[in-house]
Enzyme design. Structure first.
Site, PDB file in Angstrom:
ATOM      1  N   TYR A  69     -84.630  -9.687 -85.514  1.00  0.00           N
ATOM      2  CA  TYR A  69     -86.139 -10.367 -84.230  1.00  0.00           C
ATOM      3  C   TYR A  69     -87.002 -10.212 -85.001  1.00  0.00           C
ATOM      4  O   TYR A  69     -87.416  -8.982 -85.290  1.00  0.00           O
ATOM      5  CB  TYR A  69     -85.529  -9.664 -83.025  1.00  0.00           C
TER       6      TYR A  69
ATOM      7  N   ASP B 238     -78.131  -4.199 -82.321  1.00  0.00           N
ATOM      8  CA  ASP B 238     -78.817  -4.832 -81.204  1.00  0.00           C
ATOM      9  C   ASP B 238     -77.828  -5.724 -80.937  1.00  0.00           C
ATOM     10  O   ASP B 238     -77.591  -6.829 -81.730  1.00  0.00           O
ATOM     11  CB  ASP B 238     -80.222  -5.386 -81.815  1.00  0.00           C
TER      12      ASP B 238
ATOM     13  N   LYS C 194     -82.944 -11.330 -72.223  1.00  0.00           N
ATOM     14  CA  LYS C 194     -81.837 -12.585 -72.645  1.00  0.00           C
ATOM     15  C   LYS C 194     -80.565 -12.623 -71.736  1.00  0.00           C
ATOM     16  O   LYS C 194     -80.648 -12.996 -70.723  1.00  0.00           O
ATOM     17  CB  LYS C 194     -81.610 -12.309 -74.027  1.00  0.00           C
TER      18      LYS C 194
ATOM     19  N   ARG D 216     -90.718   7.405 -62.602  1.00  0.00           N
ATOM     20  CA  ARG D 216     -90.867   7.410 -64.226  1.00  0.00           C
ATOM     21  C   ARG D 216     -89.280   8.024 -64.504  1.00  0.00           C
ATOM     22  O   ARG D 216     -89.184   7.500 -65.578  1.00  0.00           O
ATOM     23  CB  ARG D 216     -92.048   7.958 -64.785  1.00  0.00           C
TER      24      ARG D 216
HETATM   25  C1  LIG Z   1     -85.965 -10.897 -77.675  1.00  0.00           C
HETATM   26  C2  LIG Z   1     -85.240  -9.953 -78.588  1.00  0.00           C
HETATM   27  C3  LIG Z   1     -85.786  -8.548 -78.883  1.00  0.00           C
HETATM   28  C4  LIG Z   1     -87.072  -8.067 -77.806  1.00  0.00           C
HETATM   29  O1  LIG Z   1     -86.876  -8.011 -76.527  1.00  0.00           O
HETATM   30  P1  LIG Z   1     -88.000  -8.335 -75.370  1.00  0.00           P
HETATM   31  O2  LIG Z   1     -87.130  -8.182 -74.385  1.00  0.00           O
HETATM   32  O3  LIG Z   1     -88.502  -9.737 -75.857  1.00  0.00           O
HETATM   33  O4  LIG Z   1     -89.101  -7.334 -75.693  1.00  0.00           O
HETATM   34  C5  LIG Z   1     -85.184  -7.653 -79.600  1.00  0.00           C
HETATM   35  N1  LIG Z   1     -84.182  -8.276 -80.326  1.00  0.00           N
HETATM   36  C6  LIG Z   1     -83.445  -9.397 -80.011  1.00  0.00           C
HETATM   37  C7  LIG Z   1     -82.091  -9.841 -80.848  1.00  0.00           C
HETATM   38  C8  LIG Z   1     -84.316 -10.279 -79.320  1.00  0.00           C
HETATM   39  O5  LIG Z   1     -83.663 -11.544 -79.265  1.00  0.00           O
END
Ligand SMILES: *Cc1c(COP(=O)(O)O)cnc(C)c1O
Length: 386
Positions: free
Chosen positions: A102, A173, A198, A50
């Site tokens: 998002y 982000d 992604k 962890r």
């Molecule tokens: C998909 C996404 C998230 C969330 O991520 P997960 O891996 O699905 O939890 C956060 N920010 C953006 C811009 C995203 O496209």
């Protein structure tokens, strides 16, 4: 050794000779929960997975080197990363965020974190004057650029200048462009967030999230949080991200090239009303994006003539899957109003431009002719009233 970006995708910033004692070129998956202590008061550097695990540590080192941070932390998903990040704030703290984020992030902030007493103002950081919203208790500015799904572009240097004048954290982000095209920490951001699910993973096969920082104090706070809340990335998933990142540059280039051709196709389709993509010359988004990023990515959003046509396209593409997510080898079409942004209040959604005629496309690395043929036959079959 000062290596280039593509080299760091393979080796991180480290010396390849020290990576692994067996010489395995593919970093091993250390599928272990705990570690034997050599003696009382001694540790191999690993105590419990962890807190830390060699495979997770390896992917964290690679991601930190790509974003030019001093530390990166791997979480089990993007949302797990953002949830841990929000633990930096206390009741009464105020955070300014972009209104176009998002959908899952908006749901987390408005329905979970706000209940803990953290206050949010959602503004349009690409247009509104951020300074007008700064209060005594404001602690951070949280943005995405380009935004999801409307592809607004926020001027990162400007936002960083404001954040630092008022002693706020700038959190970005960076999921949409990935560090291959944009490195916010080098433009003044304090923390970068990733959904590693992604582009970093890139194969639509695993969830992951990362927080990257260039500040030692923040790294220490986040390290305390990851070991305490326990949402760290698992060894096998860490390995999948390590493998995905190796091809990040060539995937990003190919997907961007495909996206640009699809933008041109869509712009010439009479039934497409508007295409949102930061790489369209002559737009405000293009001018800002080209100053802070080395590319425009492979995410695009387009508005068609009617909600019926939007739904028809989703149903009648033969190749491009209708699915959530983005940034993978396979192109995906998403319907933001019922998928990614379903939990956003309708009036806010519409005000942000996410109508029922809006589709988002994550362009993958297929032969672009096949993607265009597929979109074309889906659009044309509607014309024929099929
Ligand atoms: C998909 C996404 C998230 C969330 O991520 P997960 O891996 O699905 O939890 C956060 N920010 C953006 C811009 C995203 O496209």
């Amino acid at each position: 050794m000062n290596t280039g970006f593509s080299t760091r995708c393979l080796y991180g910033a480290g010396n390849t000779n020290n990576i692994e004692t067996t010489g395995a070129i593919s970093f091993p998956i250390y599928q272990t929960a705990t570690y034997v202590h050599p003696a009382v008061g001694e540790s191999t550097g690993y105590d419990y997975s962890r807190l830390q695990n060699p495979t997770r540590q390896r992917v964290e080192e690679v991601i930190a080197s790509l974003e030019e941070g001093i530390d990166a932390l791997g979480f089990s998903s993007g949302m797990a990363a953002i949830t841990a990040l929000m633990d930096l704030f206390k009741p009464g703290d105020h955070v300014i965020t972009d209104a176009d984020l998002y959908g899952g992030t908006i749901r987390l902030l408005d329905h979970v974190i706000e209940q803990r007493g953290v206050l949010f103002d959602h503004i349009d950081c690409s247009k509104d004057n951020i300074e007008d919203y700064i209060k005594e208790n404001t602690k951070a500015i949280y943005i995405e650029t380009p935004t999801n799904p409307m592809m607004n572009v926020v001027d990162l240097r400007k936002a960083a200048a404001i954040a630092h004048e008022y002693n706020l954290l700038l959190i970005v982000d960076n999921t949409f462009l990935s560090p291959y095209f944009q490195r916010p920490l080098t433009l003044g951001a304090d923390i970068v967030v990733h959904s590693g699910t992604k582009f970093l993973g890139g194969h639509n096969d695993t969830l992951a999230g990362f927080l990257v920082t260039k500040r030692k104090d923040i790294s220490e706070q986040l390290r305390f949080l990851i070991k305490t809340v326990g949402s760290g990335l698992a060894p096998f998933d860490s390995w999948l991200i390590l493998r995905g990142v190796k091809t990040l540059p060539i995937r990003m280039e190919k997907a961007q090239k495909n996206a640009q051709e699809i933008v041109t196709f869509l712009q010439n389709e009479p039934k497409v009303k508007k295409v949102y993509y930061p790489g369209i010359k002559g737009t405000k988004e293009y001018e800002i994006c080209r100053k802070q990023a080395s590319g425009f990515g492979s995410m695009l959003t387009f508005e068609v003539e009617s909600p019926a046509l939007a739904k028809h396209i989703l149903q009648f593409t033969k190749l491009i899957p209708f699915a959530e997510s983005l940034g993978g080898t396979e192109s995906l079409l998403t319907y933001p109003c019922t998928q990614t942004h379903a939990d956003v209040l309708e009036e806010i959604r519409i005000a942000n431009g996410i109508t029922e005629s809006v589709l988002r496309m994550s362009v993958g690395i297929e032969d672009v002719e096949d993607l265009i043929d597929d979109l074309k036959q889906a659009i044309d079959s509607y014309e024929e009233g099929v």
